[in-house]
Enzyme design. Structure first.
Site, mmCIF file in Angstrom:
data_model
loop_
_atom_site.group_PDB
_atom_site.id
_atom_site.type_symbol
_atom_site.label_atom_id
_atom_site.label_comp_id
_atom_site.label_asym_id
_atom_site.label_seq_id
_atom_site.Cartn_x
_atom_site.Cartn_y
_atom_site.Cartn_z
ATOM 1 N N HIS A 1 44.655 40.135 -7.068
ATOM 2 C CA HIS A 1 44.271 40.645 -8.376
ATOM 3 C C HIS A 1 45.080 40.022 -9.522
ATOM 4 O O HIS A 1 44.521 39.619 -10.540
ATOM 5 C CB HIS A 1 44.445 42.160 -8.328
ATOM 6 N N ASP B 1 34.657 19.752 0.923
ATOM 7 C CA ASP B 1 34.385 19.627 2.356
ATOM 8 C C ASP B 1 34.223 18.179 2.779
ATOM 9 O O ASP B 1 34.627 17.802 3.873
ATOM 10 C CB ASP B 1 33.126 20.437 2.723
ATOM 11 N N CYS C 1 30.084 18.831 -7.374
ATOM 12 C CA CYS C 1 30.617 20.150 -7.714
ATOM 13 C C CYS C 1 31.912 20.477 -6.980
ATOM 14 O O CYS C 1 32.419 21.580 -7.075
ATOM 15 C CB CYS C 1 29.571 21.237 -7.479
HETATM 16 C C1 PEP Z 1 32.705 21.632 -1.712
HETATM 17 O O1 PEP Z 1 32.776 21.677 -0.478
HETATM 18 O O2 PEP Z 1 33.076 20.653 -2.387
HETATM 19 C C2 PEP Z 1 32.172 22.761 -2.472
HETATM 20 C C3 PEP Z 1 31.965 22.682 -3.761
HETATM 21 O O3 PEP Z 1 31.940 23.908 -1.800
HETATM 22 P P1 PEP Z 1 33.052 24.977 -1.351
HETATM 23 O O4 PEP Z 1 34.347 24.584 -2.003
HETATM 24 O O5 PEP Z 1 32.531 26.290 -1.804
HETATM 25 O O6 PEP Z 1 33.044 24.799 0.130
HETATM 26 MG MG MG Z 2 31.701 23.172 0.680
#
Ligand code: PEP
Ligand code: MG
Length: 571
Positions: free
Chosen positions: A191, A455, A502
């Site tokens: 938190h 990932d 992303c």
């Molecule tokens: C990623 O793997 O780059 C991603 C944006 O997803 P997460 O971090 O939620 O696995």
């Molecule tokens: Mg991911």
């Protein structure tokens, strides 16, 4: 003489102010004999009612001071207090059958609940245990008629120091005067960390030796370095004043880049999007100038709760997100759990290597009872704005086709029921090397790509994200990772579909020019990073970006990549 205390920085920034130690007066539950059971039962009901009223008030205050998302914790508390089956009735039973007083029953039942959460042994459940303790204290205070202190009504700025901060502590604080938070307990997702990041104030958790520090002492909190310097000397104060002035100047110069389109100096437009986890975060995204949402991690709607959100609840959340974005694109990723993300309401099989196991789309394809309601709610919400659906962890064409077939099934169901739906674009995360290598084929059947470097790095380099032992190996600067990114962007370009990114690398200013030069057209990141990246893009030409991409891809080892990235001008 100054003293430096160390912990872990969880929210960046610097603050200099006096310390306010928030002590938690130990509550003493009298162990003497209880009154008549009827009397104790009435006392319990009164305590429950008072606590419910108080939580309602705290919820309203939290929504005003901190926003809807932070207020949700009090909804969770209220749900626990209204849980007849596992909370309220067992307390009545303890009073009726074991002759306990109301406070004794509360203490026994809530301690058992915390112990249960703690024994599940993961970080999220440990936080649930802390919430349970918070609730216990509030109920006991109501029953014992004790008031607690706190950091309300402050007339000067303070850095709050505590063993642990609970949601009810932070909401009652006079946040206009709290310039930093430091605690002994808590992790990056606790938190304290979330509140500090929302307020944009520095925070350090895991602070060792904190008991030695007393209220009223002057200190400097550095959320980046994870340090608290107590009784700083003149040199330290001067260093603080200099970096604070520089930071303020930088903030002011960045403000202008919030409300402008993203384009290079020679007029090539790009898009800077925000990563969010709930519709409540749209406000901050728009304030920082996000031109869309590039990743709505829908799993956040499923976390930290005992049940799964149903179709209606999900529909509301997705509809709110697209409506609040007022026509701007919103990419919502379907449930991505497994690996490091666990859901109490959806127990998954124990696996030796969960990151290589049945996670994300692999799991939802096996669970139409979970997947179909989500897909239905997404199609329904698409009637209210520009919504795209994105599947996580796609490793090949079969998975993409199976997920699209499920989406089609959801649409057919809704149409047969006469429920309105909207058109959606369907994209995939490219976060498994297999998908990057097959990007050319996948691009024929997907409407867009979004590269998930978080990932992609771990699967390319076989270095688990978050594992400190291999943290040195886990980097976006490895040439293999960069080549997979480039191959993905090239395949998208050849097929005429957009390619975004992303993962965390999307917000790394050192990579911005090269990523755009490779053909990544949309970068989605934590909202506060947007203005800086936009300013950087405005100082580049498209040809410069392409040249940097070429040069970057010609490096053959990580060291050379780093040297090249550090040598770039204007970053
Ligand atoms: C990623 O793997 O780059 C991603 C944006 O997803 P997460 O971090 O939620 O696995
Ligand atoms: Mg991911």
């Amino acid at each position: 003489m100054s003293m430096i205390f160390r912990g872990r920085g969880v929210s960046d920034g610097l603050a200099m102010a006096e310390i306010l130690v928030l002590g938690r007066a130990r509550l003493h539950v009298p162990d003497g004999p209880a009154g008549e059971p009827e009397e104790e039962l009435r006392r319990l009901e009164r305590g429950l009612e008072q606590t419910r009223d108080r939580l309602q008030r705290l919820r309203t205050e939290a929504a005003e001071k901190l926003g809807e998302k932070e207020a949700e914790i009090f909804d969770a508390h209220l749900t626990v207090l209204e849980d007849e089956y596992s909370v309220v009735e067992p307390m009545r039973e303890l009073i009726r059958t074991q002759g306990l007083s109301a406070p004794q029953a509360v203490e026994r039942q809530f301690d058992e609940l915390s112990e249960m959460f703690r024994s599940l042994g993961d970080a999220l459940m440990a936080e649930r245990a802390a919430d349970t303790q918070d609730l216990k204290e509030q109920l006991l205070r109501a029953l014992l008629g004790e008031e607690d202190g706190g950091a309300c009504d402050l007339d000067r700025n303070v850095i709050v120091l505590a063993e642990e901060l609970l949601p009810s502590d932070t909401v009652r604080m006079d946040l206009s005067h709290v310039v930093g938070l430091a605690t002994h307990l808590g992790g990056a997702t606790a938190h304290t960390a979330i509140i500090a990041r929302t307020l944009g104030i520095p925070a350090v958790v895991g602070l060792e030796g904190w008991e030695e520090i007393s209220s009223g002492t002057e200190a400097i909190l550095d959320g980046g370095a994870g340090t608290l310097t107590v009784s700083p000397g003149e040199a330290e104060r001067e260093a603080f004043r200099r970096s604070d002035a520089a930071r303020q100047e930088e903030e002011q110069s960045l403000a202008a880049f919030r409300a402008m389109p993203t384009a290079t100096a020679d007029g090539k437009c790009f898009e800077l999007f925000a990563n969010i986890g709930s519709p409540g975060e749209v406000k901050a995204a728009l304030e920082q100038g996000a031109e869309g949402v590039g990743l709505f991690r829908s799993e956040f709607l499923f976390m930290d709760r005992a049940d799964l959100p149903g179709e209606e609840e999900q529909f509301e959340a997705y509809r709110q997100a697209v409506e609040r974005m007022e026509g701007r694109p919103v990419i919502i990723r379907t449930l991505d759990v497994g690996g490091d993300k666990k859901l109490p309401a959806l127990p998954l099989p124990q696996e030796e290597n969960p990151f290589l196991g049945c996670r994300a789309v692999r799991m939802t394809l096996k669970r139409p009872d979970v997947f179909l309601p989500q897909l239905r709610s997404l199609l329904r919400a698409a009637a209210y704005g520009d919504l795209s659906v994105m599947f996580p962890m796609i490793s090949g064409l079969e998975e993409l086709r199976a997920a699209k077939a499920m989406l089609e099934q959801a649409r057919e169901q809704l149409e047969a029921e006469g429920v309105p739906t909207g058109r959606v674009k369907v994209g995939i995360m490219v976060e498994i090397p297999a998908a990057a290598l097959m990007a050319e084929r996948l691009a024929r059947e997907a409407d867009f790509f979004s590269i998930g470097t978080n990932d992609l790095i771990q699967y390319t380099l076989a270095a688990e994200r978050g594992n400190e032992n291999v943290a040195g190996l886990y980097t976006a600067y490895h040439p293999a990772v960069l080549r997979l990114i480039a191959a993905t962007a090239r395949a998208a370009e050849a097929a005429g579909i957009p390619c975004g990114m992303c993962g965390e690398a999307a917000g790394d200013p050192l990579l911005t020019a090269a990523l755009l030069g490779m053909g990544v057209g949309e970068l989605s990141m934590s909202p506060r990073l947007i203005p800086r990246v936009r300013r950087l893009i405005g100082g580049l030409t498209l040809e410069q970006c392409r040249a940097r991409a070429r040069e970057l891809l010609s490096q053959s080892d990580e060291g050379a990549v780093r040297t090249f990235l550090m040598s770039q001008e204007n970053v």
